[in-house]
Scaffold this motif. Sequence first.
Motif, PDB file in Angstrom:
ATOM      1  N   GLY A   1       0.799  -1.213   0.000  1.00  0.00           N
ATOM      2  CA  GLY A   1       0.000   0.000   0.000  1.00  0.00           C
ATOM      3  C   GLY A   1       0.829   1.259   0.000  1.00  0.00           C
ATOM      4  N   MET A   2       1.932   1.259  -0.736  1.00  0.00           N
ATOM      5  CA  MET A   2       2.816   2.423  -0.768  1.00  0.00           C
ATOM      6  C   MET A   2       3.636   2.405  -2.047  1.00  0.00           C
ATOM      7  N   SER A   3       4.089   3.587  -2.455  1.00  0.00           N
ATOM      8  CA  SER A   3       4.959   3.682  -3.625  1.00  0.00           C
ATOM      9  C   SER A   3       6.342   3.157  -3.275  1.00  0.00           C
ATOM     10  N   VAL A   4       6.868   2.300  -4.130  1.00  0.00           N
ATOM     11  CA  VAL A   4       8.214   1.762  -3.916  1.00  0.00           C
ATOM     12  C   VAL A   4       9.112   2.031  -5.121  1.00  0.00           C
ATOM     13  N   GLU A   5       8.584   2.735  -6.122  1.00  0.00           N
ATOM     14  CA  GLU A   5       9.335   3.067  -7.323  1.00  0.00           C
ATOM     15  C   GLU A   5       8.610   4.200  -8.028  1.00  0.00           C
ATOM     16  N   ILE A   6       9.266   4.822  -8.998  1.00  0.00           N
ATOM     17  CA  ILE A   6       8.612   5.893  -9.733  1.00  0.00           C
ATOM     18  C   ILE A   6       7.541   5.322 -10.657  1.00  0.00           C
ATOM     19  N   ASN A   7       6.529   6.138 -10.939  1.00  0.00           N
ATOM     20  CA  ASN A   7       5.492   5.792 -11.905  1.00  0.00           C
ATOM     21  C   ASN A   7       5.367   6.949 -12.883  1.00  0.00           C
ATOM     22  N   VAL A   8       5.389   6.639 -14.163  1.00  0.00           N
ATOM     23  CA  VAL A   8       5.399   7.643 -15.219  1.00  0.00           C
ATOM     24  C   VAL A   8       4.070   7.635 -15.954  1.00  0.00           C
ATOM     25  N   ALA A   9       3.524   8.808 -16.225  1.00  0.00           N
ATOM     26  CA  ALA A   9       2.297   8.926 -17.015  1.00  0.00           C
ATOM     27  C   ALA A   9       2.289  10.274 -17.716  1.00  0.00           C
ATOM     28  N   ASP A  10       1.840  10.304 -18.970  1.00  0.00           N
ATOM     29  CA  ASP A  10       1.774  11.548 -19.721  1.00  0.00           C
ATOM     30  C   ASP A  10       0.321  11.956 -19.907  1.00  0.00           C
ATOM     31  N   ALA A  11       0.103  13.239 -20.142  1.00  0.00           N
ATOM     32  CA  ALA A  11      -1.250  13.756 -20.332  1.00  0.00           C
ATOM     33  C   ALA A  11      -1.182  15.052 -21.131  1.00  0.00           C
ATOM     34  N   ASP A  12      -2.326  15.404 -21.769  1.00  0.00           N
ATOM     35  CA  ASP A  12      -2.458  16.650 -22.512  1.00  0.00           C
ATOM     36  C   ASP A  12      -3.541  17.491 -21.864  1.00  0.00           C
ATOM     37  N   TYR A  13      -3.281  18.803 -21.757  1.00  0.00           N
ATOM     38  CA  TYR A  13      -4.270  19.686 -21.155  1.00  0.00           C
ATOM     39  C   TYR A  13      -4.272  21.006 -21.910  1.00  0.00           C
ATOM     40  N   LEU A  14      -5.385  21.284 -22.554  1.00  0.00           N
ATOM     41  CA  LEU A  14      -5.571  22.529 -23.294  1.00  0.00           C
ATOM     42  C   LEU A  14      -4.416  22.789 -24.262  1.00  0.00           C
ATOM     43  N   GLY A  15      -3.974  21.725 -24.936  1.00  0.00           N
ATOM     44  CA  GLY A  15      -2.931  21.854 -25.940  1.00  0.00           C
ATOM     45  C   GLY A  15      -1.519  21.754 -25.424  1.00  0.00           C
ATOM     46  N   ASP A  16      -1.338  21.648 -24.101  1.00  0.00           N
ATOM     47  CA  ASP A  16      -0.006  21.484 -23.522  1.00  0.00           C
ATOM     48  C   ASP A  16       0.202  20.034 -23.106  1.00  0.00           C
TER      49      ASP A  16
END
Length: 687
Positions: free
Chosen positions: A66-81
């Motif tokens: 129940g805890m982060s033990v490593e990095i997690n990567v995710a990308d997203a777009d918001y209003l063209g950025d």
Amino acid sequence: MAIGTNGRGNAAGTTPRCIALVGPFGSGKTSLLEALLARTDKVARQGSITDGNTVGDASPEARAHGMSVEINVADADYLGDRFVFVDCPGSVEFLSEMDGALSGADMAIVVAEDDERKVPALQLILKALEARAIPRVLFLNKIDKSTRRVRDVLNVLQPASAVPLVLRQIPIWEDGHATGFIDLALERAHVYHEKEPSTQIDMSDEDLAREHEARFTMLEHLADHDDDLMEALLEDIAPDREQIFADLVNEMQDGLICPVFFGSAEHGNGVSKLLKALRHEVPVVDRLRERVLDGDKKAALQVIKTLHTQHGGKLSIARILDGQLSDGDSLFLNGETEIKVSGLFNVFGQHAAKIATAGKGDLVALGRLEHVQTGDLIAFEAGKIAAKPADERRSPVLATAIAAAQRKDEVRLSTALTKLAEEDPSLTISQNQTTAETLLAGQGEMHLRVAQERLAGKYGLDIAAHAPHVPYAETIRTSTKVRGRHKKQSGGHGQFGDVVLEIAPLPRGEGLQFSDTITGGVVPKQYIPSVRDGVMDALGQGPLGFPVVDVSICLTDGSYHSVDSSDQAFKMAGILAIREGLKDCKPVLLEPIHKVTIACPNDATARVNAIVSARRGQLLGFDARPDWPGWDEVQALMPEAEISDLIVELRSATAGVASYMSAFDHLAELSGKAADQALQRSGKQAA
């Protein structure tokens, strides 16, 4: 961070900016990532930690604990950025994951909450950002659960930050609950909606008065670095709104202030406002290049994480600092060794999607770069990379002796440990030659537990682990003179070697010395090296069962046989003499003593001193920790036997934030009950 093969690629748009989500354990970073992805329509529905359906923390180990033990990567777009979010663990035991992520981040969102017990942990995070000159904003999470004024919360958190925490918003209160916020830069009020964007409302007279007061405080902080704004405030002239926004952006990017937003990640409150701020205020990747490089423009990629996947092999997650990259391109590791990209992937949570090309600002995974390590710089062309000094790796604070439960798995274990250390540079693998143990060292109990779980789950290894043995030694207190004779007749040539040795103690730290005073050829010169070899072999284990140190051996006499003497016979004579003679020299046990420097918040210094004393430590003193307000450094000499699990007790006494460094200092005599206990633990018996 197990990576699968199905996932989503980046959408077209502007140059991506990379933002690290950092903060103390349990502050809500993974929930904020989920809220950001939901608000940008990257996921259809906001997941939750409780339901176990978040994009981050999806590895078996993260789910189990129940805890982060490593990095997690995710990308997203918001209003063209375009944004790439890197969710970093908050536990002090996994902060090395954050270290890697920060080397490729344009900015950090520091997630905190109204909990003064976590202020020391927050200071650890902020210190890491300050040391790397990383721009940052603070997101005060769980505003729905806070019972204090935001200004009072900031007063509690401010000692953790070297720069002012500057409110960008104030809450709208209703019946003791935050129902919305007032934007101090735009002077607009908004009301929250559950997991939906907020809507603008009119301010009440009371809220308008609060807004004027809070806004003036914000402007005063900005004016500390803007003479024109200071002059406008002194002359009671309303400053231009564009000037205010420019100051907010510039002073944040220059690390002069840390703007503060707030909301509730769990309910999606405050997320839209945070995203809008990110659009205008996150610096571009060019500033990262300036931070990483020392005037050199050749470097193209910064490696922030290494992964070994079960089916895809090794992946190197890297930020593209400049240029365009295609699958199959040739690159140069550290500007020197030519390497070739074998697979280019976009990473989203636990999944990786193959892509053909990537560009400036993208965070991608590169396949099968066998010699590439976390922290490496990669260039498009050959030539020396003038990189700024790399950050020091975190020193291990806890170790376990590890071995394969079955001998047939020893080679597999060695390979798996190498891969683990590649994935997590804060894990160290070493061999203790004295105890013949393989040591796995890391940042704490949970860190080592997760590493062992990966060995079992990811590599299918059955592991035997135990606390490392202490490398005791022994020496002698008195001198003796002893004869060692090896004589054997068994048909044909016999064996004959005869030596007389003087054994004497040496001052501590002098090591082992062998000499001879042979005259008249009573021991032929060609056999003296063999005598020495036998002596040194025998000193490898003394009467107490440990290596013998600080002893002088002098070969003074002996005899030989013209036919039966040999190198082996004189070696055996030396062994026999040492084994017999040491028993009469009052052997004494020696234990290794380390010099230890413990870093802790100063309100815990007295507790730390008590812990050291209770563990047979000799306190040398303590002083303020340089450049760490509110922290001390405690210096002590401690037996290695008392250090093995020291970090567990230190963390318990310091809200989980203490750390220490130790180095061998000297060997000291151990006698009485403590020596008996040491011998018993080691399976030895006193002579």
